[in-house]
Design a protein around this motif. Structure first.
Motif, PDB file in Angstrom:
ATOM      1  N   UNK A  35       0.837  -1.207   0.000  1.00 27.76           N
ATOM      2  CA  UNK A  35       0.000   0.000   0.000  1.00 27.76           C
ATOM      3  C   UNK A  35       0.868   1.250   0.000  1.00 27.76           C
ATOM      4  N   UNK A  36       1.968   1.201   0.717  1.00 23.23           N
ATOM      5  CA  UNK A  36       2.876   2.352   0.785  1.00 23.23           C
ATOM      6  C   UNK A  36       3.508   2.624  -0.581  1.00 23.23           C
ATOM      7  N   UNK A  37       3.917   1.578  -1.300  1.00 16.20           N
ATOM      8  CA  UNK A  37       4.501   1.750  -2.635  1.00 16.20           C
ATOM      9  C   UNK A  37       3.460   2.258  -3.623  1.00 16.20           C
ATOM     10  N   UNK A  38       2.237   1.749  -3.524  1.00 15.22           N
ATOM     11  CA  UNK A  38       1.157   2.224  -4.404  1.00 15.22           C
ATOM     12  C   UNK A  38       0.905   3.706  -4.152  1.00 15.22           C
ATOM     13  N   UNK A  39       0.881   4.113  -2.899  1.00 16.89           N
ATOM     14  CA  UNK A  39       0.670   5.519  -2.559  1.00 16.89           C
ATOM     15  C   UNK A  39       1.771   6.400  -3.144  1.00 16.89           C
ATOM     16  N   UNK A  40       3.022   6.015  -2.926  1.00 18.24           N
ATOM     17  CA  UNK A  40       4.143   6.811  -3.436  1.00 18.24           C
ATOM     18  C   UNK A  40       4.144   6.855  -4.957  1.00 18.24           C
ATOM     19  N   UNK A  41       3.860   5.722  -5.592  1.00 21.46           N
ATOM     20  CA  UNK A  41       3.811   5.678  -7.054  1.00 21.46           C
ATOM     21  C   UNK A  41       2.681   6.553  -7.582  1.00 21.46           C
ATOM     22  N   UNK A  42       1.533   6.483  -6.957  1.00 18.42           N
ATOM     23  CA  UNK A  42       0.385   7.276  -7.387  1.00 18.42           C
ATOM     24  C   UNK A  42       0.675   8.769  -7.278  1.00 18.42           C
ATOM     25  N   UNK A  43       1.226   9.170  -6.153  1.00 21.87           N
ATOM     26  CA  UNK A  43       1.560  10.582  -5.947  1.00 21.87           C
ATOM     27  C   UNK A  43       2.591  11.052  -6.970  1.00 21.87           C
ATOM     28  N   UNK A  44       3.639  10.261  -7.168  1.00 24.46           N
ATOM     29  CA  UNK A  44       4.680  10.630  -8.124  1.00 24.46           C
ATOM     30  C   UNK A  44       4.156  10.718  -9.545  1.00 24.46           C
ATOM     31  N   UNK A  45       3.380   9.729  -9.947  1.00 27.83           N
ATOM     32  CA  UNK A  45       2.846   9.712 -11.305  1.00 27.83           C
ATOM     33  C   UNK A  45       1.922  10.904 -11.545  1.00 27.83           C
ATOM     34  N   UNK A  46       1.005  11.143 -10.625  1.00 27.83           N
ATOM     35  CA  UNK A  46       0.069  12.255 -10.812  1.00 27.83           C
ATOM     36  C   UNK A  46       0.788  13.601 -10.841  1.00 27.83           C
ATOM     37  N   UNK A  47       1.765  13.793  -9.988  1.00 29.07           N
ATOM     38  CA  UNK A  47       2.474  15.072  -9.948  1.00 29.07           C
ATOM     39  C   UNK A  47       3.286  15.286 -11.225  1.00 29.07           C
ATOM     40  N   UNK A  48       4.011  14.271 -11.669  1.00 36.09           N
ATOM     41  CA  UNK A  48       4.823  14.414 -12.879  1.00 36.09           C
ATOM     42  C   UNK A  48       3.926  14.623 -14.095  1.00 36.09           C
ATOM     43  N   UNK A  49       2.873  13.834 -14.232  1.00 34.15           N
ATOM     44  CA  UNK A  49       1.974  14.003 -15.381  1.00 34.15           C
ATOM     45  C   UNK A  49       1.280  15.358 -15.357  1.00 34.15           C
ATOM     46  N   UNK A  50       0.882  15.821 -14.187  1.00 31.68           N
ATOM     47  CA  UNK A  50       0.264  17.151 -14.082  1.00 31.68           C
ATOM     48  C   UNK A  50       1.230  18.218 -14.574  1.00 31.68           C
TER      49      UNK A  50
END
Length: 163
Positions: free
Chosen positions: A54-69
């Protein structure tokens, strides 16, 4: 056209890459916020299905959304449709996000750190998201090749604080 990589962001040799991973999702999206939300949902589902913590999914989600934004908001001077390629790999030892775009050259590792010591009224807008991504990732690799930004974010497992 095919995704711009055989092995995304292959600036590192396999011996330099932490852990073994397997591709769990390849996406191509437009520089459009509607595609961003679809990509985020698919990425989360793929990582959960691959058994990422869950921690890796959270970090990946945050990173992906921020970079794509940032790519969608600041990467292009025109209103034309551009394609952004994303590959997500997961394994027991790491999660890797590879993002390729044809926007302005931008190495997030070179972004100036936000001035958190200043009052809000004296700070320039922006920069906190990139700072957060850099702080949350265990490794960030970037290169510019053939007119494209190639960014790779690596997440390594962290010990459970309850252990």
């Amino acid at each position: 056209p095919p995704a711009p990589w055989t092995r995304p962001c292959a600036s590192l040799t396999p011996a330099e890459r932490p852990g073994r991973t397997m591709p769990v999702l390849d996406l191509e999206l437009r520089n459009d916020f509607a595609d961003l939300s679809r990509a985020a949902r698919q990425a989360n589902a793929a990582l959960e299905a691959a058994g990422a913590s869950a921690e890796a999914v959270y970090r990946a989600s945050l990173g992906l959304e921020e970079i794509l934004t940032n790519i969608i908001k600041y990467g292009y001077d025109d209103q034309a449709e551009h394609r952004i390629a994303v590959r997500i790999e997961a394994g027991p030892e790491s999660v890797r996000l590879a993002i390729a775009d044809d926007g302005h050259p931008f190495d997030p590792r070179q972004a100036p750190p936000p001035r958190l010591d200043r009052p809000l009224s004296e700070r320039r807008a922006g920069g906190l998201g990139i700072h957060l991504v850099l702080a949350m990732m265990d490794r960030v690799d970037y290169r510019r090749q053939d007119g494209r930004n190639l960014l790779e974010l690596t997440i390594l497992p962290r010990p459970d604080p309850g252990d």
